[in-house]
Design an enzyme around this catalytic site. Structure first.
Site, PDB file in Angstrom:
ATOM      1  N   TYR A  40      -4.359  13.879 -13.896  1.00  0.00           N
ATOM      2  CA  TYR A  40      -5.442  12.884 -13.847  1.00  0.00           C
ATOM      3  C   TYR A  40      -6.821  13.508 -13.665  1.00  0.00           C
ATOM      4  CZ  TYR A  40      -1.297  10.293 -12.202  1.00  0.00           C
ATOM      5  OH  TYR A  40      -0.043   9.773 -12.050  1.00  0.00           O
ATOM      6  N   PRO A  98       0.822  -1.212   0.000  1.00  0.00           N
ATOM      7  CA  PRO A  98       0.000   0.000   0.000  1.00  0.00           C
ATOM      8  C   PRO A  98       0.856   1.262   0.000  1.00  0.00           C
ATOM      9  CG  PRO A  98       0.151  -0.872   2.215  1.00  0.00           C
ATOM     10  CD  PRO A  98       0.895  -1.847   1.318  1.00  0.00           C
ATOM     11  N   GLY A  99       0.520   2.204  -0.843  1.00  0.00           N
ATOM     12  CA  GLY A  99       1.201   3.491  -0.854  1.00  0.00           C
ATOM     13  C   GLY A  99       0.219   4.574  -0.452  1.00  0.00           C
ATOM     14  N   CYS A 147       3.227  28.880 -16.567  1.00  0.00           N
ATOM     15  CA  CYS A 147       2.774  29.344 -17.879  1.00  0.00           C
ATOM     16  C   CYS A 147       2.132  28.193 -18.632  1.00  0.00           C
ATOM     17  CB  CYS A 147       3.952  29.902 -18.655  1.00  0.00           C
ATOM     18  SG  CYS A 147       4.769  31.181 -17.731  1.00  0.00           S
ATOM     19  N   GLU A 148       1.072  27.652 -18.092  1.00  0.00           N
ATOM     20  CA  GLU A 148       0.372  26.513 -18.685  1.00  0.00           C
ATOM     21  C   GLU A 148      -1.101  26.645 -18.324  1.00  0.00           C
ATOM     22  OE1 GLU A 148       1.442  23.491 -20.119  1.00  0.00           O
ATOM     23  OE2 GLU A 148       3.602  23.770 -19.915  1.00  0.00           O
TER      24      GLU A 148
HETATM   25  N1  LLP Z   1       2.969  -1.703  -6.094  1.00  0.00           N
HETATM   26  C1  LLP Z   1       3.232  -1.456  -7.394  1.00  0.00           C
HETATM   27  C2  LLP Z   1       3.924  -2.474  -8.190  1.00  0.00           C
HETATM   28  C3  LLP Z   1       2.831  -0.231  -7.964  1.00  0.00           C
HETATM   29  O1  LLP Z   1       3.088   0.013  -9.245  1.00  0.00           O
HETATM   30  C4  LLP Z   1       2.176   0.732  -7.158  1.00  0.00           C
HETATM   31  C5  LLP Z   1       1.769   2.028  -7.721  1.00  0.00           C
HETATM   32  C6  LLP Z   1       1.945   0.429  -5.809  1.00  0.00           C
HETATM   33  C7  LLP Z   1       2.336  -0.800  -5.308  1.00  0.00           C
HETATM   34  C8  LLP Z   1       1.284   1.372  -4.865  1.00  0.00           C
HETATM   35  O2  LLP Z   1      -0.004   1.657  -5.259  1.00  0.00           O
HETATM   36  P1  LLP Z   1      -1.008   2.438  -4.281  1.00  0.00           P
HETATM   37  O3  LLP Z   1      -1.232   1.595  -3.065  1.00  0.00           O
HETATM   38  O4  LLP Z   1      -0.388   3.734  -3.912  1.00  0.00           O
HETATM   39  O5  LLP Z   1      -2.216   2.607  -5.110  1.00  0.00           O
HETATM   40  N2  LLP Z   1       0.903   8.817  -9.636  1.00  0.00           N
HETATM   41  C9  LLP Z   1      -0.380   8.175  -9.522  1.00  0.00           C
HETATM   42  C10 LLP Z   1      -0.300   6.805  -8.884  1.00  0.00           C
HETATM   43  C11 LLP Z   1       0.599   5.834  -9.621  1.00  0.00           C
HETATM   44  C12 LLP Z   1       0.743   4.510  -8.903  1.00  0.00           C
HETATM   45  C13 LLP Z   1       1.776   3.657  -9.557  1.00  0.00           C
HETATM   46  N3  LLP Z   1       2.002   2.391  -8.928  1.00  0.00           N
HETATM   47  C14 LLP Z   1      -1.336   9.087  -8.764  1.00  0.00           C
HETATM   48  O6  LLP Z   1      -0.952  10.190  -8.416  1.00  0.00           O
HETATM   49  O7  LLP Z   1      -2.488   8.730  -8.541  1.00  0.00           O
END
Ligand code: LLP
Length: 411
Positions: A314, A272-273, A340-341
């Site tokens: 997004y 989880p991130g 500037c966008e």
């Molecule tokens: N594991 C893998 C292999 C991943 O590619 C990712 C996220 C995670 C875990 C963590 O995912 P989470 O739990 O955070 O959903 N920049 C984008 C999000 C890109 C996520 C990429 N991979 C945003 O701002 O929404």
């Protein structure tokens, strides 16, 4: 300041953010470390009955202050680059709890991971498997590998966030994945330890992950019958947070996953991130001036998509508050940055108390994929960061300087 606060609490934290703004200037990110710890503990509680390892997805927020909490709480980490690996080792996250799931790993990054003795390198192609074996042989080591399955299931809050579809760049198709396991099992320099998949991010319904978990569990059993015994069943990240709609039910998700992985005798690895870091961060910017154009009210702020790219990239709708604006009449406002966008905005047509020049604007749920995706576009130094902990606050990253902007340049 975090989502779900009562009015009194909110008033207190707004006051705190105003004090910080006076002292460190704007824009800045503020991270509530107590809240981060609390989210980690709630997550761990939900998994208490399942043999598991939580590998925090460092890409969501790689601030050392947060990574130190990750280390202190005994979590592992999911890294996608040599830089993230170095940061994790710097704060003392145990190598045996680090998984490396980058889709494109350079040779030096592979070597560093093998040398550090991490838990697994999550393999993204048959060629990469060879490269890992070569590196391990050269180092006289055995590299633990987990094969990333492309489950042919797409999910995600935006098409850019879907990573599990059949034609995506991530993972190996089923037949290739099986072949990767066979080769890894036959290669002395490799040890196949797990299967991994990640279908997408910002999922509000976890059904796609469960749909991917079923074929992954089948492949696990098939390998077992062929004498290849794995340890880690890594279902990736993806748990969404509420930018408006309801969040997924964590205990129900864990139950369903545990049921699918049941009988595998596996360690369930989750990455989880956003779920852990998203709600603990607030981005604070100041209104430089307010203008009218084409019937729209536009608040131009000193922070924009160079600091927080998600709305522009997004169309993400983060909750926004005009601090100390509660008694004002609400109106539709475009909250835009200084770049500037035309695509540089934090919110469009949002109902807010009419902002005034000098007001502070707090953009919430900004702890994940905020600072990590920021840039110095238009030669704007990276913003300051502060952490809030036990009723006090401190600067955790100084505001960037003009010297920083040219530090590595030559003419
Ligand atoms: N594991 C893998 C292999 C991943 O590619 C990712 C996220 C995670 C875990 C963590 O995912 P989470 O739990 O955070 O959903 N920049 C984008 C999000 C890109 C996520 C990429 N991979 C945003 O701002 O929404």
């Amino acid at each position: 300041m975090t989502a779900g606060q009562g009015a009194g609490e909110r008033g207190r934290s707004d006051h705190c953010l105003a004090t910080i703004a006076d002292e460190v200037g704007t824009p800045f990110y503020a991270y509530d470390l107590d809240r981060f710890r609390e989210r980690i503990r709630t997550f761990e509680d939900a998994l208490a009955d399942v043999p598991h390892l939580t590998c925090y997805a460092v890409k969501a927020n790689d601030a050392l202050a947060l990574l130190e909490v990750v280390a202190a709480e005994g979590l592992g980490a999911d890294v996608v680059s040599g830089g993230e690996l170095a940061k994790c080792l710097q704060v003392g996250i145990a190598p045996k709890t680090i998984v490396f799931s980058g889709v494109g790993k350079r040779e030096d990054e592979i070597r560093a991971a093998v040398e550090a003795g991490i838990r697994s390198l999550n393999v993204e192609s048959l060629e990469e498997l060879e490269e890992i074996a070569d590196a391990a042989r050269r180092l006289g080591r055995v590299a633990p590998v987990s094969v990333r399955l492309n489950p042919d299931v797409a999910g995600g809050g935006h098409e850019y966030l879907a990573t599990g579809g059949g034609a995506s760049k991530f993972g190996l198709q089923r037949a290739e994945a099986a072949e990767a396991f066979r080769r890894a099992a036959a290669e002395a320099a490799l040890d196949p330890v797990g299967i991994s998949f990640h279908v997408g991010s910002q999922l509000l319904d976890m059904a796609p992950v469960l749909a991917a978990a079923t074929p992954a569990a089948e492949l696990w059993r098939e390998l077992e019958r062929a004498g290849i015994r794995l340890e880690d069943f890594d279902a990736g990240g993806g748990l969404g947070i509420s930018y408006g709609a309801a969040e997924p039910d964590l205990p129900a998700y864990v139950d369903s996953l545990a049921e699918i992985a049941g009988g595998l005798d596996a360690t369930l690895v989750l990455e989880p991130g956003r779920h852990l870091a998203g709600p603990v961060g607030t981005f604070v910017t100041r209104v430089l001036h307010v203008k009218q154009a084409g019937g729209r009210t536009i608040a131009v702020c000193d922070g924009g998509s160079n600091d927080l790219l998600r709305p522009a990239l997004y169309g993400a709708e983060h909750p926004i508050a005009v601090l100390a604006g509660d008694d004002r009449e609400e109106t539709q406002v475009d909250v835009v940055g200084p770049l500037c966008e035309s695509g540089d905005f934090l919110a469009l047509g949002r109902g807010l108390p009419l902002p005034r020049r000098g007001d502070l604007i707090a953009v919430e749920l900004a702890g994940a994929y905020g600072r990590v995706m920021s840039s110095t576009y238009n030669a704007r130094p990276l913003c300051a960061e502060v952490v809030l902990e036990q009723g006090s606050w401190r600067v955790s990253r100084e505001r960037g300087t003009y010297d920083d902007l040219v530090r590595n340049e030559r003419t």
